[in-house]
Write an enzyme that holds these catalytic residues in place. Structure first.
Site, PDB file in Angstrom:
ATOM      1  N   CYS A   2      -5.684 115.550  83.602  1.00  0.00           N
ATOM      2  CA  CYS A   2      -4.676 115.204  84.652  1.00  0.00           C
ATOM      3  C   CYS A   2      -3.811 113.872  84.301  1.00  0.00           C
ATOM      4  O   CYS A   2      -4.496 112.780  83.888  1.00  0.00           O
ATOM      5  CB  CYS A   2      -5.506 114.837  85.979  1.00  0.00           C
ATOM      6  N   ARG A  27      -1.651 116.031  79.360  1.00  0.00           N
ATOM      7  CA  ARG A  27      -3.280 115.647  79.862  1.00  0.00           C
ATOM      8  C   ARG A  27      -3.702 116.784  80.892  1.00  0.00           C
ATOM      9  O   ARG A  27      -4.860 116.956  81.051  1.00  0.00           O
ATOM     10  CB  ARG A  27      -3.158 114.511  80.874  1.00  0.00           C
ATOM     11  N   TRP A  73      -5.103 119.308  85.702  1.00  0.00           N
ATOM     12  CA  TRP A  73      -6.280 119.892  85.154  1.00  0.00           C
ATOM     13  C   TRP A  73      -7.302 120.436  85.776  1.00  0.00           C
ATOM     14  O   TRP A  73      -8.194 119.490  86.242  1.00  0.00           O
ATOM     15  CB  TRP A  73      -6.738 119.345  83.874  1.00  0.00           C
ATOM     16  N   ASN A  99      -7.451 111.345  89.456  1.00  0.00           N
ATOM     17  CA  ASN A  99      -7.996 112.107  88.507  1.00  0.00           C
ATOM     18  C   ASN A  99      -9.435 111.670  88.489  1.00  0.00           C
ATOM     19  O   ASN A  99      -9.938 110.691  88.799  1.00  0.00           O
ATOM     20  CB  ASN A  99      -7.398 111.340  87.072  1.00  0.00           C
ATOM     21  N   GLY A 100     -10.266 112.672  88.104  1.00  0.00           N
ATOM     22  CA  GLY A 100     -11.674 112.230  88.143  1.00  0.00           C
ATOM     23  C   GLY A 100     -12.552 113.495  88.898  1.00  0.00           C
ATOM     24  O   GLY A 100     -11.790 114.365  89.386  1.00  0.00           O
ATOM     25  N   GLU A 478     -13.017 122.448  61.561  1.00  0.00           N
ATOM     26  CA  GLU A 478     -11.933 121.905  62.007  1.00  0.00           C
ATOM     27  C   GLU A 478     -10.743 123.130  61.706  1.00  0.00           C
ATOM     28  O   GLU A 478     -10.120 123.300  62.545  1.00  0.00           O
ATOM     29  CB  GLU A 478     -11.247 120.746  61.113  1.00  0.00           C
ATOM     30  N   LYS A 482      -8.879 124.769  64.966  1.00  0.00           N
ATOM     31  CA  LYS A 482      -7.355 124.833  65.035  1.00  0.00           C
ATOM     32  C   LYS A 482      -6.979 126.436  65.600  1.00  0.00           C
ATOM     33  O   LYS A 482      -6.072 126.558  66.178  1.00  0.00           O
ATOM     34  CB  LYS A 482      -6.775 124.472  63.698  1.00  0.00           C
ATOM     35  N   GLU A 485      -7.937 127.081  68.852  1.00  0.00           N
ATOM     36  CA  GLU A 485      -7.443 126.409  70.121  1.00  0.00           C
ATOM     37  C   GLU A 485      -5.988 126.778  70.298  1.00  0.00           C
ATOM     38  O   GLU A 485      -5.633 127.048  71.413  1.00  0.00           O
ATOM     39  CB  GLU A 485      -7.152 124.957  69.632  1.00  0.00           C
ATOM     40  N   HIS A 501     -28.068 134.631  57.338  1.00  0.00           N
ATOM     41  CA  HIS A 501     -29.173 134.562  58.372  1.00  0.00           C
ATOM     42  C   HIS A 501     -28.483 134.859  59.674  1.00  0.00           C
ATOM     43  O   HIS A 501     -28.989 134.394  60.825  1.00  0.00           O
ATOM     44  CB  HIS A 501     -29.450 132.994  58.381  1.00  0.00           C
ATOM     45  N   LYS A 603      -5.267 117.254  76.571  1.00  0.00           N
ATOM     46  CA  LYS A 603      -5.358 116.507  75.265  1.00  0.00           C
ATOM     47  C   LYS A 603      -6.253 115.443  75.582  1.00  0.00           C
ATOM     48  O   LYS A 603      -6.923 115.169  74.681  1.00  0.00           O
ATOM     49  CB  LYS A 603      -4.041 115.834  75.113  1.00  0.00           C
TER      50      LYS A 603
END
Ligand code: G6P
Length: 608
Positions: A2, A27, A73, A99-100, A478, A482, A485, A501, A603
């Site tokens: 947010c 955000r 968000w 926010n929060g 990573e 990527k 995402e 396994h 982000k």
């Protein structure tokens, strides 16, 4: 998570709020809204969806010189028009953005009484209703409300009866004040302020501030004055200019050779074949006293930390472990005096990383930060650290910041190694390797057409595996991160040795397996993993730094080979990482995904 923007001054508020929201959109981007004091009334406009949905609904600009804005968000309540911020009380006297998370929202709602009608499913709306029940000055009213809240917040409030005043407060969610000429701004991120001022003040948790066009006053929750110093921002605006690039992500991928130079700048000491890291606040004697290192971060920062752990362990022969910051802090960790703790964060605001840092420091541990955002909360709370100097990263998925983190770890590994058993000759070779990194990244960028073709070949896949051994495993992690995402293709990373396994049961002709093959001692073993996949009919794409002469078997076995320049183990994660970034980028583009703002993500994750 947010974004908040607030403005009071001589200019029209609306364009500044919308511009701020554009910069903050990364955000959170499921709904947006603004409230402006216009002709003695608060006008609120909000809409589910991205900022352009809100903009398309604005037929006539709202006049007024004081207002607040929010990009959301969702935590409590779906992304709908009603749940978008700002929220107002029933008489429209107050508007608030938050926010929060308010943890005791049910208690607070019960306190307001059964007759209170809520128009949204959010926890935040309760603040507006509570404000309407207070008396006295705006700042006192906000303080009284916040005193009852359990949870985290960054808030901004406007009041119809105080037409050019904004009150902001912080507890766990960043709030930064921007000081202009006869104007004041506030935002949850510097990105929204840098176009208007280079003088900013970071609020600390438990602080509340009153902004008017001619200045600001910061207080603690108990009304005592907090004396704050402004810091000067370097020009950051170039980073928000996408130029001719189709996406920020692409821009951030291709600028990585320059970012590496920036992170290295002034930090290579050719004379003593070591790294110069003045910000660590550690003497040579402290360095040799380190018995163990724990690295903490989230997402790509964690994966950079895992790669960093290998670098430090192999060069300095200190045991190093990297783990998710959130898990670490909840397992009541044992904090040791001779352990060095390192938190890694691009934004410097990730809630879990910050909480882990505070837990370690509370127990007396020494914490270094590898942080990009100058002046961020993590940067301010660590005992020392390395600024990445990667410039603001705009795209939600991390690329240049991830690479810059790897470079920072390489520098730290060199310094720790040279303070122990690494010889000057080996130190010089590492410096040479680091100086060569921009060139090696350029060589990988030149592979883009081939990688783009490859991504088109496999972008119909439902699932993909990324495997690697020891040093190759964080690279695989990573790479999978990527791809999932930004392309939404399900991608999992495994240590190559773990394949048999369990995951091998999922390998079919439709499951591409990306195999990370550094040219190291384990190469023959990694090739065996390729054989296992091939035997089950799985397509294999080899990502290797081994030349064809070093291993012809790779080319024989693999359906495709991405061959990156041969380089040392310190810079290999960065070199290979760029190839995997290009792969994810082109997969996402060819599938028509929202590359810079992938669904459900944000982000800067400033909630738990
Ligand atoms: C979010 C982002 C990731 C990032 C992670 C940690 O999840 O989407 O790209 O790696 O946060 O962020 P930080 O700012 O702490 O590096």
């Amino acid at each position: 998570m947010c974004g908040i923007i607030a403005y009071t001054g001589k200019q029209l508020a609306m364009p500044i709020l919308l511009d701020g929201l554009r910069r903050l959109e990364y955000r959170g981007y499921d709904s947006t809204g603004i409230s402006i004091l216009s002709r003695k009334r608060i006008k609120t406009l909000k809409a589910a969806g991205k900022l352009n949905v809100l903009e398309s609904k604005i037929n006539n600009p709202v006049s007024g010189h004081c207002g607040i804005g929010h990009t959301r968000w969702a935590t409590h309540g779906a992304p709908t028009d009603e749940n978008a911020h700002p929220h107002t009380d029933p008489t429209y006297r107050f508007a608030v953005v938050h926010n929060g998370i308010i943890e005791n929202v049910d208690t607070l709602k019960a306190r307001l009484g059964k007759d209170t009608k809520f128009t949204s499913d959010t926890d935040s709306e309760v603040i507006a209703h509570m404000l309407a029940q207070q008396t006295g000055e705006l700042i006192d009213a906000v303080r009284q409300v916040l005193a009852q809240i359990v949870g985290t917040y960054g808030i901004a409030v406007i009041d119809q009866q105080n037409p050019s005043t904004i009150v902001v407060a912080r507890n766990g969610s960043p709030v930064i004040l921007g000081i202009g000429n006869d104007e004041m701004l506030a935002a949850s991120d510097m990105s929204a302020l840098s176009r208007y001022t280079d003088q900013v003040v970071h609020l600390d948790d438990g602080e509340i501030a009153q902004l008017t066009p001619d200045g600001f006053q910061v207080m603690h929750m108990d009304s005592s004055v907090s004396h704050k110093e402004a810091i000067t921002l370097n020009d950051q605006n170039a980073h928000y200019d996408r130029g001719a690039h189709p996406h920020y992500l692409y821009k951030e991928i291709v600028e990585q050779p320059d970012i590496v130079v920036q992170t290295l700048s002034g930090r290579l000491d050719d004379r003593f074949s070591t790294a110069r890291l003045g910000g660590l606040n550690l003497e040579a004697r402290d360095l040799i006293g380190i018995k163990r290192i724990t690295i903490l971060g989230c997402g790509s920062a964690l994966y950079a930390g895992m790669a960093g752990a290998s670098m430090i362990e192999s060069l300095a022969r200190i045991p190093v472990a990297a783990e998710p910051a959130a898990e670490f802090r909840y397992r009541n960790p044992v904090i040791e005096q001779d352990t060095l703790y390192i938190v890694v964060s691009q934004s410097g605001e990730t809630f879990d990383t910050l909480a882990a840092l505070r837990e370690v420091r509370r127990k007396g541990g020494f914490v270094l930060g590898i942080v990009n955002s100058v002046g961020s909360t993590i940067a301010r709370e660590v005992d020392g650290g390395i600024y990445m100097h990667a410039g603001p990263e705009v795209s939600v998925a991390s690329t240049k910041a991830y690479t810059s983190m790897l470079v920072a770890f390489a520098l730290l590994a060199l310094l720790l190694g040279r303070s122990r058993d690494v010889s000057p000759q080996r130190g010089s070779a590492i410096i040479k390797e680091l100086k060569q990194l921009p060139e090696n990244i350029r060589a990988v960028l030149a592979l883009e057409p081939a990688i783009a073709k490859l991504s088109e070949q496999y972008n119909k896949s439902q699932s993909a595996f990324f495997i690697g051994r020891t040093n190759g495993f964080p690279i695989a992690l990573e790479g999978a991160q990527k791809l999932k995402e930004i392309s939404y293709i399900h991608a999992e990373a495994y240590p190559a040795s773990e394949l048999k396994h369990g995951p091998l049961a999922l390998v079919t002709g439709e499951t591409p397996c990306f195999v990370v093959l550094p040219n190291d001692d384990l190469l023959p073993k990694s090739i065996s993993s390729m054989e296992e996949i091939k035997a089950r009919g799985g397509p294999v794409i080899a990502l290797t730094s081994a030349t064809q002469q070093a291993s012809s078997r790779i080319d024989t076995l693999a359906d495709a080979v991405i061959r990156v320049p041969e380089t040392g183990s310190l810079t290999l994660p960065a070199v290979m990482g760029v190839a995997l970034q290009l792969l994810a980028y082109h997969s996402a583009v060819s599938l028509g995904r929202d590359v810079d703002q992938p669904r459900n993500l944000a982000k800067s994750v400033t909630v738990e």
